[in-house]
Enzyme design. Structure first.
Site, PDB file in Angstrom:
ATOM      1  N   GLU A 121       4.248  -0.944  -3.768  1.00 19.37           N
ATOM      2  CA  GLU A 121       3.344  -1.734  -2.931  1.00 19.37           C
ATOM      3  C   GLU A 121       2.402  -0.855  -2.124  1.00 19.37           C
ATOM      4  O   GLU A 121       1.797  -1.297  -1.148  1.00 19.37           O
ATOM      5  CB  GLU A 121       4.149  -2.628  -1.986  1.00 19.37           C
ATOM      6  CG  GLU A 121       4.934  -1.903  -0.903  1.00 19.37           C
ATOM      7  CD  GLU A 121       6.329  -1.470  -1.344  1.00 19.37           C
ATOM      8  OE1 GLU A 121       7.172  -1.259  -0.473  1.00 19.37           O
ATOM      9  OE2 GLU A 121       6.571  -1.329  -2.567  1.00 19.37           O
TER      10      GLU A 121
ATOM     11  N   ASP B  96       0.071   0.427   2.885  1.00 19.11           N
ATOM     12  CA  ASP B  96       1.366  -0.074   2.442  1.00 19.11           C
ATOM     13  C   ASP B  96       1.532  -1.531   2.882  1.00 19.11           C
ATOM     14  O   ASP B  96       1.272  -1.864   4.052  1.00 19.11           O
ATOM     15  CB  ASP B  96       2.482   0.785   3.037  1.00 19.11           C
ATOM     16  CG  ASP B  96       3.839   0.465   2.438  1.00 19.11           C
ATOM     17  OD1 ASP B  96       4.101   0.913   1.319  1.00 19.11           O
ATOM     18  OD2 ASP B  96       4.627  -0.252   3.091  1.00 19.11           O
ATOM     19  N   ILE B  97       1.948  -2.397   1.945  1.00 20.78           N
ATOM     20  CA  ILE B  97       2.178  -3.803   2.298  1.00 20.78           C
ATOM     21  C   ILE B  97       3.467  -3.897   3.105  1.00 20.78           C
ATOM     22  O   ILE B  97       4.522  -3.411   2.674  1.00 20.78           O
ATOM     23  CB  ILE B  97       2.275  -4.686   1.036  1.00 20.78           C
ATOM     24  CG1 ILE B  97       0.974  -4.587   0.214  1.00 20.78           C
ATOM     25  CG2 ILE B  97       2.553  -6.134   1.409  1.00 20.78           C
ATOM     26  CD1 ILE B  97       1.012  -5.371  -1.087  1.00 20.78           C
TER      27      ILE B  97
END
Length: 338
Positions: free
Chosen positions: A233, A189-190
């Site tokens: 994301e 996950d960003i």
């Protein structure tokens, strides 16, 4: 009233089909107008010659063998254009093309035994131009492949989509259970991506997603490794035959690959560049574990990575993971973050 021989000759020379008749010695007895047009050899020059000498080039061995078998055994033969595209030297003819650039026709050929006078066996060779149908098949195949790619590929990043992952994950898990081999899953996950979009705009956000996806994809080494966009994301990776120790090292490779992109992120609460948090788990000979357990375990590990400060990876073992618990209990391994 049956048509006259002259009328029959006109018919044979007008149809859009090549017709060649051979006698028992494989001598040409009929050579219709279609064959004339696509060989530039008049019928009066071809009739009376052996089939191997009637054309400007020697016909393929496949069609010569087929002719021999039809005459010897009286069985019809169909030459598939998939295996024998141009067994006879027949060409597209155009007034605008020089002789040196003539194009060979793709052919569908049927060889049929016929009985001539006095019971002698002859054979009829029927030739049709399959160039157009082959082109049509190629176009349809290309369209089909394009539709398949669209159905399984994320349109923004070019990696696999959630649908593809879900289908292949079930197969990979089934293989791991049957063959008792490990399977590792990574959720990436960003960090603070909403803040990134708020600061730089969605166009820049899309560009960042593409860069992150490309960096993650470069870490894959085998055809069986799968990277997909899981949503927004978030990305997910599935690597068969990867043991826990190797998975820990790989998770750090993934994290550093994104970190080294050095994409500015002024509103990140961690640093001034884009980073990722990673949660991962591993299946290996676990009894009574369904496919969703491994995904939930990796997701719980990702939650722990975020809770611990982000820009790091966390490993949660399946052995101690309780899928019913709202606060999962497990054995955690934390990677060192920058």
């Amino acid at each position: 009233m049956s048509p006259s021989p002259f009328a029959m000759e006109q018919i044979f020379n007008s149809i859009s089909l090549g017709l060649i008749v051979l006698d028992a010695q494989q001598t040409v007895r009929m050579w219709n107008g279609w064959v004339e047009r696509h060989t530039s050899i008049p019928a009066n020059q071809a009739i009376g010659k052996h089939i191997s000498e009637a054309f400007e080039e020697l016909p393929s061995r496949a069609i010569l063998n087929a002719i021999t078998n039809t005459l010897n055994y009286g069985l019809p033969v169909v030459l598939s254009n998939a295996l024998h595209r141009s067994p006879l030297p027949l060409f597209q003819r155009s007034e605008h093309e020089p002789e040196s650039e003539k194009v060979r026709i793709d052919q569908s050929i049927t060889i049929t035994p016929i009985t001539a006078e006095y019971g002698e066996r002859h054979c009829l060779i029927q030739i049709s131009d399959s160039t157009t149908s082959i082109k049509r098949e190629k176009i349809l195949r290309t369209h089909s492949e394009a539709l398949k790619r669209e159905a399984t590929t994320d349109s923004l990043t070019g990696i696999y989509n959630r649908r593809f992952f879900d289908e292949h994950y079930k197969m990979a898990m089934g293989h791991a259970v049957r063959h008792k081999v490990p399977l590792s899953v990574f959720m990436v996950d960003i960090d603070y991506f909403k803040e990134y979009n708020d600061s730089y705009g969605h166009v820049a956000g899309d560009k960042a997603l593409i860069q992150v996806a490309a960096a993650l994809r470069k870490q894959l080494m085998r055809a069986t490794d799968v990277l997909a966009r899981f949503g927004g994301e978030e990305f997910i990776l599935m690597l068969p035959n990867m043991a826990p120790d190797s998975a820990m090292q790989f998770a750090e490779k993934l994290r550093m690959a994104v970190w080294d992109l050095n994409i500015p992120h002024i509103n990140s609460r961690i640093s001034q560049r884009i980073s990722v948090s990673i949660g991962f788990s591993n299946f290996y000979k676990h009894p009574d574990v369904d496919a969703n357990s491994l995904l939930k375990c990796a997701d719980a590990a990702l939650y722990e990575a975020k809770k611990a400060g982000r820009n790091q990876s966390q490993y949660l073992t399946l052995q101690h993971f309780n899928v019913q618990s709202t606060a999962p209990v497990g054995t955690l391994h934390k990677s060192v973050s920058n």
